[in-house]
Design a protein around this motif. Structure first.
Motif, PDB file in Angstrom:
ATOM      1  N   GLY A  62       7.476  -2.687   9.120  1.00 38.04           N
ATOM      2  CA  GLY A  62       6.408  -1.816   8.650  1.00 38.04           C
ATOM      3  C   GLY A  62       6.445  -1.617   7.144  1.00 38.04           C
ATOM      4  N   GLY A  63       7.010  -2.558   6.421  1.00 38.60           N
ATOM      5  CA  GLY A  63       7.152  -2.438   4.978  1.00 38.60           C
ATOM      6  C   GLY A  63       6.021  -3.071   4.198  1.00 38.60           C
ATOM      7  N   GLN A  70       7.195  -1.107  -0.869  1.00 29.65           N
ATOM      8  CA  GLN A  70       6.625  -1.968   0.164  1.00 29.65           C
ATOM      9  C   GLN A  70       6.087  -3.259  -0.444  1.00 29.65           C
ATOM     10  OE1 GLN A  70       3.717   0.844   1.636  1.00 29.65           O
ATOM     11  NE2 GLN A  70       4.951   1.222   3.467  1.00 29.65           N
ATOM     12  N   MET A  71       5.901  -4.247   0.423  1.00 28.38           N
ATOM     13  CA  MET A  71       5.301  -5.503  -0.015  1.00 28.38           C
ATOM     14  C   MET A  71       3.786  -5.359   0.029  1.00 28.38           C
ATOM     15  SD  MET A  71       5.907  -9.377   1.365  1.00 28.38           S
ATOM     16  CE  MET A  71       7.510  -9.531   0.617  1.00 28.38           C
ATOM     17  N   HIS A  72       3.153  -5.687  -1.065  1.00 32.56           N
ATOM     18  CA  HIS A  72       1.699  -5.518  -1.195  1.00 32.56           C
ATOM     19  C   HIS A  72       0.982  -6.557  -0.320  1.00 32.56           C
ATOM     20  CE1 HIS A  72      -2.248  -5.069  -3.069  1.00 32.56           C
ATOM     21  NE2 HIS A  72      -1.787  -3.931  -3.585  1.00 32.56           N
ATOM     22  N   PRO A  73      -0.091  -6.170   0.358  1.00 33.22           N
ATOM     23  CA  PRO A  73      -0.832  -7.119   1.198  1.00 33.22           C
ATOM     24  C   PRO A  73      -1.403  -8.300   0.415  1.00 33.22           C
ATOM     25  CG  PRO A  73      -1.475  -4.873   1.712  1.00 33.22           C
ATOM     26  CD  PRO A  73      -0.593  -4.805   0.524  1.00 33.22           C
ATOM     27  N   LEU A  74      -1.745  -8.083  -0.840  1.00 33.67           N
ATOM     28  CA  LEU A  74      -2.262  -9.182  -1.659  1.00 33.67           C
ATOM     29  C   LEU A  74      -1.174 -10.221  -1.936  1.00 33.67           C
ATOM     30  CD1 LEU A  74      -4.798 -10.171  -2.989  1.00 33.67           C
ATOM     31  CD2 LEU A  74      -4.169  -8.914  -5.044  1.00 33.67           C
ATOM     32  N   THR A  75       0.048  -9.769  -2.071  1.00 34.84           N
ATOM     33  CA  THR A  75       1.171 -10.690  -2.240  1.00 34.84           C
ATOM     34  C   THR A  75       1.330 -11.569  -1.001  1.00 34.84           C
ATOM     35  OG1 THR A  75       2.290  -9.109  -3.666  1.00 34.84           O
ATOM     36  CG2 THR A  75       3.648 -10.839  -2.694  1.00 34.84           C
TER      37      THR A  75
END
Length: 158
Positions: A62-63, A70-75
């Motif tokens: 859930g990160g 957290q890891m960005h969704p764009l990444t």
């Protein structure tokens, strides 16, 4: 983003193999040796696998989000594009290595360059295949998990 089709990768590899065979046949005397350029493909494959492992861990824990921790969704979307590009590059390299190997194998006894370049051609073929696998693994790691609710995140129907 749609996943890269396996048939597209096969077609790319076939075109690259035919092109390599024809180009080597036409320009064998003026071509530089293959060398160790295939090692770069293995390095990119290793980076793809490490990214895939990191992304899978972030998704399962859930990160994923917009917080600094957290890891960005764009990444993740960019990594999916990297996975697709790696798979296509691996198909090109694998096809090129197959075309070279198919040219050099029957000429082992008559060409001195054939015995010198065949191991490197096979290394390009294998490292291209490894890169295709790593790229597809990274692409699959970037998929979003299915929603838990039946309405796809929408409100309850009235």
């Amino acid at each position: 983003m749609t996943r890269v089709a396996k048939s597209t990768l096969a077609l790319v590899a076939l075109v690259a193999a035919v092109a390599a065979y024809v180009l080597v046949d036409a320009f064998l005397g003026s071509m530089p040796p293959i060398g160790f350029g295939w090692v770069t493909l293995l390095v990119v494959a290793a980076v793809d696998v490490l990214l895939a492992i990191r992304i899978r861990a972030a998704i399962s824990d859930g990160g994923v989000g917009q917080d600094r921790s957290q890891m960005h969704p764009l990444t993740i979307a960019r990594c999916a594009a990297l996975g697709q590009a790696s798979a296509v590059l691996g198909a090109v390299a694998g096809g090129f290595g197959a075309g070279l190997a198919l040219f050099f194998l029957p000429r082992l006894g008559e060409l001195a360059a054939a015995s010198a370049e065949l191991p490197a051609s096979l290394a390009v073929l294998v490292s291209g295949a490894v890169l295709v696998g790593a790229g597809l693994f990274l692409e699959s790691a970037c998929e979003t998990p299915p929603d838990d609710d039946e309405n796809g995140g929408l409100g309850e129907p009235a």
